[in-house]
Design an enzyme around this catalytic site. Structure first.
Site, short mmCIF file in Angstrom:
data_model
loop_
_atom_site.label_atom_id
_atom_site.label_comp_id
_atom_site.label_asym_id
_atom_site.label_seq_id
_atom_site.Cartn_x
_atom_site.Cartn_y
_atom_site.Cartn_z
N ASP B 62 34.38 75.24 24.72
CA ASP B 62 34.58 76.47 23.95
C ASP B 62 36.03 76.92 23.96
OD1 ASP B 62 31.97 76.80 23.30
OD2 ASP B 62 31.55 78.28 24.87
N TYR B 126 32.48 69.28 35.71
CA TYR B 126 33.24 70.50 35.43
C TYR B 126 33.63 71.17 36.74
CZ TYR B 126 32.02 70.60 30.44
OH TYR B 126 31.91 70.31 29.10
#
Lengths: 279, 279
Positions: B62, B126
């Protein structure tokens, strides 16, 4: 007329990411890059003082140089009947108006009206961040761009660099290690380097970047000559690369002439951080 | 007509500072913020391929999310008679044209034409960076802005956070931990969280910032649902703050409904980094 009290004097510490500024000192605001001081004084005007607020900066830093903590003093004269700001109010008020800029007030405290941020400082400490292990500019992590110097060439001989550093420690005429400026002829070139330390350091997310090594070189002195730290770092790196010998550093000191400094050896501003000003 | 060879397919790894982009995926270029992919494809066009180059991105991130290493594959068809680029040539050529952007190609290698960067990935890892010890936004070091999340409120109970994390590990229906999107109804909500580790970490120059603590939360899975990591981090931080109990995390999993997720608990994009894509 209403009685007007004495202005309140404050010592403030502030932090900035220097890449987008012309340096810390105020400049005419019609330039492409302006100084950190311009933003500080603009933020301070929003506090509605009765007299425009001027920041007296402790340590001049060049364009592209960063500060973990620079210092300044300022006087605030408020309208009659209004109490002086507390340190906390001043920090919050200035930070609110500085918000979009990468400039931040760390603390503020009242000081006597005889206090001067520049002349009362006992010492300044700078950190220079070196990134080793990059064969090319594009190997600098994007998160570290503008925040270190990755000297071209192979690995550095850290022990030769340390040996050279020992020649710089103590009291010397640092004429060779200053850049010439309009102030140079009037300024005494003798400085006492109280501390010069070289140590491995963490980088931003560097534990995820195998093969890259960060080193920090720390310099402490009551004050420094114009671009002295960047010139000393550049010369030390040249020793680490074998371009100069440790003894060459001693000889450069003895020459006492800024024009004797090896051309293009000065370190870039991106790796330099004013760490603290001590009072 | 001259013989035209098959295009060469490459797997590239690339890094970016996500704050100034709309995300990694391509967007129409008339928007205020465009995607990282727009810049990658613009740089690739400068290599003068005979067919426009399209990047097939491995992992969608994002706006505001960063990557230490995202991956993509691309095909390059060159003019007849021109040899295929080597991996090194491709890295240098793309980086040259990407230069002003905080986007950098880390490596490139030839892969078979059956390889797909998205579908051949075995797992993604992540990292979420938390900054503890800040009472207010202005206490985030200016060098760390946009690169961490400093949740408001007091210290976190790391052991409660760790207990809650254990409920998330393994295979679950993560419906509560995804954000709704146009793809949601068609996507299986079951994922296997292979790794979830919480550990103290260095911050940028954090050894000079007493009182501030950085923590990294690491997540590994073959793939993640839309905004799953940010929702999981937000819920874990709520547990660390005592707003949720560790058992609440288990109950949220059992509800299997995105609307059951505590409102406003999702962590912001600034602390999220795609660390790696494994093949």
């Amino acid at each position: 007329p209403a009685m007007v009290g004495a202005p309140a004097r404050y010592l403030v510490f502030f932090q900035y990411f220097g890449t987008r500024y012309s340096g810390v000192m105020e400049t005419k605001s019609d330039q492409a890059l302006v100084g950190v001081q311009n933003y500080l004084e603009k933020a301070a005007q929003n506090l509605r003082p009765s007299v425009p607020i001027k920041f007296h900066i402790s340590s001049r830093t060049d364009s592209g140089v960063h500060a973990l903590a620079n210092a300044a003093h300022l006087d605030i004269q408020r309208a009659p009947g209004k109490a002086a700001f507390s340190g906390k109010q001043l920090v919050q008020g200035l930070n609110y108006h500085l918000k979009p800029e990468p400039i931040c007030i760390l603390s503020a405290q009242r000081v006597p009206s005889t206090f001067h941020a520049r002349f009362c400082a006992l010492s300044r400490t700078y950190i220079y961040r070196l990134l080793l292990g990059c064969a090319h500019y594009s190997q600098i992590p994007v998160f570290e761009r503008d925040l270190c110097w990755a000297p071209a060439g192979g690995p550095l001989d850290i022990s030769a660099l340390g040996e050279a550093a020992n020649f710089l420690l103590g009291t010397h005429d640092f004429s060779t290690f200053r850049s010439l400026s309009s102030e140079t002829p009037f300024q005494c070139p003798v400085r006492t380097l109280l501390q010069l330390e070289i140590q491995p350091a963490p980088g931003f997310l560097s534990h995820h970047n195998r093969g890259l090594e960060f080193w920090e070189v720390k310099f402490k002195s009551r004050s420094f000559l114009y671009r002295q730290v960047r010139r000393m770092v550049g010369a030390l790196v040249a020793v680490g690369q074998g371009k100069l010998s440790p003894q060459d550093i001693q000889e450069l000191l003895e020459v006492k002439d800024a024009r004797a400094f090896p051309p293009h050896a000065m370190a870039p501003p991106s790796g330099l951080f004013l760490k603290s000003v001590e009072y």
